[in-house]
Structures are given as structure tokens and as C-alpha cells.
Design an enzyme around this catalytic site. Structure first.
Site, PDB file in Angstrom:
ATOM      1  N   HIS A 235       4.186   5.023  -1.707  1.00  0.00           N
ATOM      2  CA  HIS A 235       4.720   5.219  -0.356  1.00  0.00           C
ATOM      3  C   HIS A 235       5.863   6.225  -0.417  1.00  0.00           C
ATOM      4  O   HIS A 235       6.858   6.016  -1.111  1.00  0.00           O
ATOM      5  CB  HIS A 235       5.190   3.887   0.235  1.00  0.00           C
ATOM      6  CG  HIS A 235       4.049   2.982   0.595  1.00  0.00           C
ATOM      7  ND1 HIS A 235       4.094   1.624   0.438  1.00  0.00           N
ATOM      8  CD2 HIS A 235       2.819   3.278   1.108  1.00  0.00           C
ATOM      9  CE1 HIS A 235       2.936   1.109   0.849  1.00  0.00           C
ATOM     10  NE2 HIS A 235       2.145   2.088   1.250  1.00  0.00           N
TER      11      HIS A 235
ATOM     12  N   GLU B 188       9.870   5.640  -0.131  1.00  0.00           N
ATOM     13  CA  GLU B 188      10.518   4.662  -1.008  1.00  0.00           C
ATOM     14  C   GLU B 188      11.078   5.373  -2.240  1.00  0.00           C
ATOM     15  O   GLU B 188      10.631   5.184  -3.362  1.00  0.00           O
ATOM     16  CB  GLU B 188       9.503   3.566  -1.368  1.00  0.00           C
ATOM     17  CG  GLU B 188       8.987   2.849  -0.120  1.00  0.00           C
ATOM     18  CD  GLU B 188       7.741   1.986  -0.339  1.00  0.00           C
ATOM     19  OE1 GLU B 188       7.294   1.869  -1.492  1.00  0.00           O
ATOM     20  OE2 GLU B 188       7.224   1.439   0.657  1.00  0.00           O
TER      21      GLU B 188
ATOM     22  N   ARG C 145       5.442   7.775   5.114  1.00  0.00           N
ATOM     23  CA  ARG C 145       4.959   6.744   4.190  1.00  0.00           C
ATOM     24  C   ARG C 145       3.609   7.110   3.564  1.00  0.00           C
ATOM     25  O   ARG C 145       3.373   6.897   2.384  1.00  0.00           O
ATOM     26  CB  ARG C 145       4.802   5.437   4.981  1.00  0.00           C
ATOM     27  CG  ARG C 145       4.018   4.323   4.299  1.00  0.00           C
ATOM     28  CD  ARG C 145       3.946   3.121   5.234  1.00  0.00           C
ATOM     29  NE  ARG C 145       2.959   2.129   4.858  1.00  0.00           N
ATOM     30  CZ  ARG C 145       3.250   0.980   4.246  1.00  0.00           C
ATOM     31  NH1 ARG C 145       4.488   0.703   3.908  1.00  0.00           N
ATOM     32  NH2 ARG C 145       2.306   0.112   3.967  1.00  0.00           N
TER      33      ARG C 145
ATOM     34  N   HIS D 175       7.392  -0.522  -5.510  1.00  0.00           N
ATOM     35  CA  HIS D 175       7.711  -0.160  -4.124  1.00  0.00           C
ATOM     36  C   HIS D 175       9.184  -0.459  -3.837  1.00  0.00           C
ATOM     37  O   HIS D 175       9.909  -0.966  -4.671  1.00  0.00           O
ATOM     38  CB  HIS D 175       6.873  -1.007  -3.155  1.00  0.00           C
ATOM     39  CG  HIS D 175       5.410  -0.720  -3.173  1.00  0.00           C
ATOM     40  ND1 HIS D 175       4.757  -0.136  -2.118  1.00  0.00           N
ATOM     41  CD2 HIS D 175       4.458  -0.945  -4.118  1.00  0.00           C
ATOM     42  CE1 HIS D 175       3.474  -0.016  -2.406  1.00  0.00           C
ATOM     43  NE2 HIS D 175       3.257  -0.501  -3.612  1.00  0.00           N
TER      44      HIS D 175
ATOM     45  N   GLU E  37       9.014  -5.016  -5.207  1.00  0.00           N
ATOM     46  CA  GLU E  37       9.758  -4.355  -4.127  1.00  0.00           C
ATOM     47  C   GLU E  37      11.214  -4.292  -4.574  1.00  0.00           C
ATOM     48  O   GLU E  37      11.885  -5.314  -4.687  1.00  0.00           O
ATOM     49  CB  GLU E  37       9.657  -5.157  -2.821  1.00  0.00           C
ATOM     50  CG  GLU E  37       8.247  -5.281  -2.258  1.00  0.00           C
ATOM     51  CD  GLU E  37       7.814  -4.086  -1.414  1.00  0.00           C
ATOM     52  OE1 GLU E  37       8.622  -3.134  -1.264  1.00  0.00           O
ATOM     53  OE2 GLU E  37       6.673  -4.099  -0.925  1.00  0.00           O
TER      54      GLU E  37
HETATM   55 ZN   LIG Z   1       5.646   0.457  -0.300  1.00  0.00          ZN
END
Ligand SMILES: [Zn+2]
Length: 417
Positions: free
Chosen positions: A178, A181, A236, A306, A380
Site C-alpha cells: 500500500h 504506508e 494506496r 503494513h 500493521e
Molecule cells: Zn496496508
């Protein structure tokens, strides 16, 4: 009347040119987020369906989510209608970031003050990352570089391999699927430097490279990454545009050939979770799937990185049913999170994707799990939303330190297959 008509046609042509130039000027300038806010919606289990409906109906950009909350970007025009809708559904909301543009300005200022060229503690341009990666094998014989494929804009999907001796089980790590990020590729890059410098002196780095080869795809979505640096900070998706689609970009983390089109993915090309026209339609997906399949029968584990939310997750995303080796995945995650938290005290939660955030089909780790890498995880990174995607660069180092401590502890606790 002939003259009049010609005059009006000329006038029309001129007006069209002006409109065209104005649109062009807008498109080439950095997008403004003046008046935009990030809202936190409280969502109990029972309210998840309601919240999802609001998100879908108003095409809200979901920035992050947890067990009982979700962050969404709200434009000035949407504020009234979203407020009314949430009130109808009794969904409680608070303004989490009241001035998105101020954070963008801070980030822009930081980027302007970057040192020239590549640096491990700043958010580097795609060109600087590529130059660093492709130059590394010339100066460090423990590294090699492979292009897994090319993007629609012709950028390479560079995979850096680190190996101190032949015949070790590979660990796949991918970052930057993405675009916005930025802490994700930065944390991957920080890790390369840490491992190469630390091997032979730092215990964890040495133990890891003595046990495993590292296969690292630093930027899984280079077209999107470059676009997020030069055009639109919160981009994104990738940069593919299909004939007949209204909007550019496919969410690569909804495009994998595993329960394609399931919950949590959109058929609307303008949505941030647009799944694309078919399973593995995207060049990036095809290249990554092939790369994963190549090592699936001998890989130790896979990590897909992420941001943000501070979560450590494992399959499945497409269903909230538990995977067959749930106990092992949960134990490895616990080990990883404890090691991570011990470095700077950063709190992480862990669990399946579906139970920890929300159902999301056709993701990297559901694919890798299904083709045989049964120890597949997605992380994340920082933070929990104070800065979100605009995490200051002075957090790259602590993020790198804690994330790699966590991953190494988890990898070394993963049974050989
Ligand atoms: Zn992501």
C-alpha cells in the site's frame, strides 16, 4: 450571423482550453486535504455491518481499523451527511485528526529537509531506494538482487536476498504493497542495514542469518509509492487504469487468487479496496504469487508489512473461521509481540485478520498460507492514529528496532518445515 457563430465557436474552444488547463494544473499539483478530518467510529461487533454499510455507501477511505473501531477520512462536503447517517445508526464517532492538511504540511516540510540521496532514517524516494538496492550486491557479497517482474509503469519489483551460506530456509518479507504506508518500506530498509551491519556482532541478527535466508521485496507497489511521493500523499492502490473504469488503481491486497472478490473488497474502481477485474489481474500480483510459489515448499515463514494500528495478524482474512494450525500461529505471534514490546514498550494486539480488524479477502497472507507457507503473518506498524500514515521520520529507527526484534524472535520460534 456567420461571424457570430464563428466567434462563439472560437469562444467555446478557448473556454475548453482554459478548463483543460485548469484541470491539468489541478492534476499536476499535490492534492489538498484542507478541511479534511479523520474520524474514529466506535463499532461493536453488532455494529460492524452498519459501519461497513456507511463506508461502502459513501465510499469512505478507511485508514485503519481494530476490533471495535475504525478510522475514516472525511471530506468537508461529507461531514453533514455522515454525521446524520451515524446518528441514525447510533454509531458513536469522534474527530481523531481535526486538521489533516496540517499533518501533511508537517510531513512535506520534513521531506523538504531530507538529506540528499538515500538515508535509513528518512522516507526515501523510489529512485533513491532503487539505487541503494541495486548497488548493494556490488559492495556486499552476502546480498543479491532479483527483479520479480515489472509494473505497468515499467518499474522493477526488486527483491533483495540476504544469505550468509547456502541451503538455508528462506523467509519472505514484503513491504509497501500500500503506497501511502511509508513506514513499511522504511522498516524493511532499516532491517537490511541492521542485519548486514549486525551479523557477527549483534546476537539476534547473527542468529537469524545463521538460520535463514531473507528474501525481501522492499516496495511491492513502486508505481503507487512514487505517486504518493510526487502527486497524492494518501494514494494506496497501484496505478493501473482499465478501459471502462472510472478510476485508476487496484488494491493489490485484494487482488490475490484466493477467495477473490470476497468480503472486504469492492467492485467499484473508485474505492480504495477495489479488487480489480479478475483474480491476479495485476502485474504486481502475478509477480508476487510466482515468487511465493517458488519458495513455498521450503520457506520458513512469510511477513507482509503494513501500517498502521500496531497489530500482528495471521490467516484468515476471508473468513473468521480459524486456520488448522491456529495454536501455532497464535503462539508464534505472542512470542513476536512480546519481543517487540520489550524494546520500546509499544503495545501490539494479535490474532487473525478477520477477528482483529475486519474480513478482507484475497490478501497476500491468505494466498501464501494456501499455497503452503503455513506460517504467514501480516504486521500493521506504528502508530495507532495520532499521525497515521504521516508518521514522523524520527520514528523509523524505533520502529525498525522493535519490529525486527519481534520478527526475529518469531522466526526463530517457528518450527522448520
Ligand atoms: Zn496496508
Amino acid at each position: 450571423s456567420m461571424n457570430n457563430r464563428r466567434y462563439s465557436q472560437d469562444c467555446l474552444t478557448m473556454m475548453r482550453s482554459i478548463v483543460f488547463l485548469a484541470l491539468f494544473a489541478l492534476a499536476s499539483a499535490t492534492v489538498s486535504y484542507q478541511g479534511y478530518e479523520v474520524w474514529r467510529l466506535e463499532a461493536t461487533r453488532e455494529q460492524h455491518a452498519d459501519v461497513r454499510q456507511v463506508v461502502e455507501e459513501h465510499h469512505l477511505d478507511v485508514w485503519a481499523g481494530g476490533r471495535d473501531w475504525v478510522h475514516v477520512l472525511v471530506s468537508p462536503e461529507q461531514k453533514t451527511v455522515i454525521t446524520e447517517k451515524l446518528a441514525q445508526l447510533s454509531v458513536h464517532s469522534t474527530v481523531y485528526i481535526d486538521n489533516v492538511q496540517a499533518l501533511v504540511d508537517r510531513s512535506d516540510e520534513e521531506q523538504k529537509n531530507n538529506r540528499a540521496g538515500f538515508d535509513f532514517e528518512q522516507y526515501n524516494s523510489w529512485e533513491d531506494i532503487e539505487a541503494y538496492l541495486t548497488g548493494l550486491p556490488e559492495v556486499d557479497s552476502r546480498t543479491s538482487i532479483v527483479s520479480l517482474g515489472k509494473t505497468v509503469e515499467g518499474r522493477d519489483l526488486w527483491q533483495l536476498r540476504i544469505s550468509v551460506a547456502e541451503g538455508k530456509q528462506p523467509v519472505w518479507i514484503d513491504c509497501g504493497i500500500h503506497a501511502r504506508e511509508w513506514i513499511s518500506p522504511a522498516t524493511c530498509l532499516w532491517g537490511i542495514n541492521y542485519l548486514l551491519n549486525g551479523y557477527g556482532s549483534d546476537q539476534a541478527a547473527t542468529d537469524l542469518l545463521d538460520a535463514n535466508d531473507i528474501y525481501m521485496l522492499v516496495v511491492n507497489n513502486p508505481d503507487g509509492y512514487a505517486f504518493s511521493h510526487t502527486e497524492q500523499r494518501f494514494w494506496r492502490k497501484n496505478r493501473m487504469l482499465y478501459d471502462g473504469n472510472q478510476c485508476t488503481g487496484i488494491d493489490l491486497n485484494r487482488n490475490f487468487d484466493e477467495h477473490f472478490g470476497g468480503t472486504g473488497s469492492s467492485s467499484n474502481s473508485c474505492d480504495e479496496t477495489y479488487k480489480g477485474p479478475s483474480a491476479a489481474s495485476e502485474l504486481e500480483t502475478q509477480a508476487v504469487q510466482a515468487g511465493i510459489r517458488d519458495i513455498a515448499d521450503r520457506a520458513n515463514s512469510l511477513y507482509s508489512i503494513h501500517s498502521y494500528s500496531q497489530l500482528w495478524m495471521y490467516p484468515y482474512g476471508w473468513t473468521c473461521s480459524l486456520p488448522p494450525n491456529y495454536d501455532q500461529l497464535d503462539a508464534i505471534s505472542k512470542t513476536g509481540v512480546e519481543a517487540l514490546t520489550s524494546v520500546h514498550g509499544t503495545d501490539y494486539e494479535y490474532g487473525t485478520i478477520c477477528s482483529t480488524i475486519y474480513p478482507a479477502a484475497s490478501t497476500t497472507i491468505d494466498y501464501s498460507y494456501t499455497v503452503g507457507i503455513v506460517n504467514s503473518f501480516t504486521i500493521e506498524l506504528r502508530d495507532t492514529g495520532a499521525y497515521g500514515f504521516l508518521l514522523p521520520a524520527d520514528q523509523i529507527k524505533p520502529s525498525g528496532e522493535e519490529t525486527w526484534a519481534g520478527m526475529i524472535a518469531a522466526i526463530l520460534a517457528t518450527p522448520s518445515t
